[in-house]
Write an enzyme that holds these catalytic residues in place. Structure first.
Site, PDB file in Angstrom:
ATOM      1  CB  THR A   1      -0.992   0.064   1.406  1.00 47.78           C
ATOM      2  OG1 THR A   1      -1.965  -1.055   1.196  1.00 47.78           O
ATOM      3  CG2 THR A   1      -1.742   1.252   1.185  1.00 47.78           C
TER       4      THR A   1
ATOM      5  CG  ASP B   1      -2.079  -6.305  -2.885  1.00 52.98           C
ATOM      6  OD1 ASP B   1      -2.059  -7.099  -1.861  1.00 52.98           O
ATOM      7  OD2 ASP B   1      -3.126  -5.440  -2.888  1.00 52.98           O
TER       8      ASP B   1
ATOM      9  CB  SER C   1      -3.253  -9.996  -0.668  1.00 51.87           C
ATOM     10  OG  SER C   1      -3.496  -9.100  -1.898  1.00 51.87           O
TER      11      SER C   1
ATOM     12  CB  THR D   1      -0.133  -3.911   6.079  1.00 55.59           C
ATOM     13  OG1 THR D   1      -1.433  -4.016   5.260  1.00 55.59           O
ATOM     14  CG2 THR D   1       0.498  -2.704   5.985  1.00 55.59           C
ATOM     15  CG  ASP D   2      -3.437  -7.506   3.096  1.00 55.87           C
ATOM     16  OD1 ASP D   2      -4.026  -6.951   4.161  1.00 55.87           O
ATOM     17  OD2 ASP D   2      -4.197  -7.574   2.144  1.00 55.87           O
TER      18      ASP D   2
ATOM     19  CB  THR E   1      -0.317 -11.487  14.724  1.00 54.37           C
ATOM     20  OG1 THR E   1      -1.289 -11.913  13.806  1.00 54.37           O
ATOM     21  CG2 THR E   1      -0.871 -10.755  15.776  1.00 54.37           C
TER      22      THR E   1
ATOM     23  CD  GLN F   1     -10.162 -22.299  16.567  1.00 55.30           C
ATOM     24  OE1 GLN F   1     -11.016 -21.353  16.797  1.00 55.30           O
ATOM     25  NE2 GLN F   1     -10.383 -23.438  16.035  1.00 55.30           N
ATOM     26  CB  CYS F   2      -6.419 -18.232  22.407  1.00 55.29           C
ATOM     27  SG  CYS F   2      -7.588 -19.452  23.117  1.00 55.29           S
TER      28      CYS F   2
END
Length: 332
Positions: A11, A54, A56, A86-87, A157, A266-267
């Site tokens: 970006t 990009d 992504s 950033t993705d 993250t 997943q926490c």
């Protein structure tokens, strides 16, 4: 102090087009304008990857392109700055941390939520902060600077798609915070390093979230054909609905086919402890490997890294449970 910049896309250097934002801004010219009159400006070199991406769209081959550019300039630069979207910046930061664990020079990744040409963009603050971090005597290893915080690259993250403080480090403290003066909180754990790593190659790694009501048929379908490795994102400290008919049998087939099963949580903050509850004991019996407190980004990149080093079986499990570049917390 000599610094090399690798511009990979993202970006920060995008411009408007009829199809939306795309790479195309004169980032090198903008970068030079930011440093005009600063002594460091004459000691900075820059590479622009071709093609720009990009983030992504990033793949392990793109991670390797950044690594190759850094290694190509390792003899002439004392520190490195990577401009990245950033993705998937946290994935790339983790990937670089393993492959460059023995580089011995700081590498800082940064980007922005707004393009550099937008009024109020965070691009300038992030780039100048990353520059300051890179040339600091405190800097070590691969790091990520964003939103006035410096994080260990393999502990970061992405937590927001819009906030200027878009990255966090859930399991460890930041390395530093900006201010007058900056506050440094100690270097990251260096890990064991890795001598002469082989290049990253794309690997068939399945990442599956366990959800309430998941069936054995669905899990079997998602792992057919068998992947090279399975990252299973479970509840809590590594729990699954083990009483669901046939679910453990599907995982047993994978284990007997020598597919590594890596158990994550997943926490947002967690320490995987297989067998701590009966619901996670089945995974322990299958020989699954716990992810400790690694982020998904660090875990995925590490899985691809180890497979790219042709590590399988017991070797894979041993290295997954050890710290290569400070990506996990080992209990005393």
């Amino acid at each position: 102090m000599r610094l090399h910049v690798t511009y990979s896309g993202g970006t920060i250097g995008m411009v408007d087009s009829p199809e939306g934002l795309r790479p195309g801004a004169d980032l090198q010219g903008w970068f030079e304008s930011q440093l005009e009159g600063i002594e460091l400006a004459s000691n900075i070199s820059m590479s622009t990857l071709d093609p720009l991406i990009d983030s992504s769209e990033a793949t392990p081959e793109d991670w390797q392109a950044i690594i190759d550019d850094i290694n190509a300039h390792a003899g002439e630069a004392d520190a490195f700055l990577v401009l990245h979207g950033t993705d998937t910046m946290a994935y790339s930061a983790a990937a670089l941390s393993y492959a460059l664990a023995n580089l011995g020079k700081p590498v800082v990744l940064t980007g922005s939520q707004y393009p550099l040409g937008v009024v109020g963009s965070d691009a300038s603050a992030n780039v100048t902060g990353a520059l300051r971090a890179a040339i600091s005597p405190h800097a070590q290893g691969v790091m990520l600077f964003f939103g006035h915080k410096l994080l260990a690259g393999n502990r970061a993250t992405k937590t927001s798609s819009w906030a200027f403080r878009g990255f966090e480090s859930p399991s460890v403290s930041p390395l530093a915070r900006t201010g007058a003066p900056w506050r440094w909180y100690g270097p990251p754990h260096p890990g064991t390093g890795w001598q002469d790593p082989s290049p990253y190659t794309r690997q068939d790694v399945a990442v599956i979230d366990v959800v309430p009501g998941i069936s054995a048929a669905r899990l079997r379908a998602m792992t057919t054909p068998h992947p090279a490795a399975l990252i299973l994102r479970t509840f809590g400290v590594g729990n699954i609905p083990a009483s669901e008919p046939g679910l453990v049998d599907v995982l047993d087939v994978l284990a007997h086919a020598d597919v590594p099963i890596i158990v994550a949580s997943q926490c947002y903050q967690a320490e995987v402890m297989l067998g701590h509850y009966e619901a996670g004991n089945a995974l322990a019996k299958l020989g699954a490997v716990g992810a400790h407190d690694m982020t998904l980004e660090a875990l995925y990149a590490k899985t691809v890294f180890l497979l790219s080093q042709d590590k399988r079986g017991a070797d894979f499990a041993t290295y997954m449970g050890s710290s290569i570049a400070g990506e996990l917390t080992l209990q005393d």
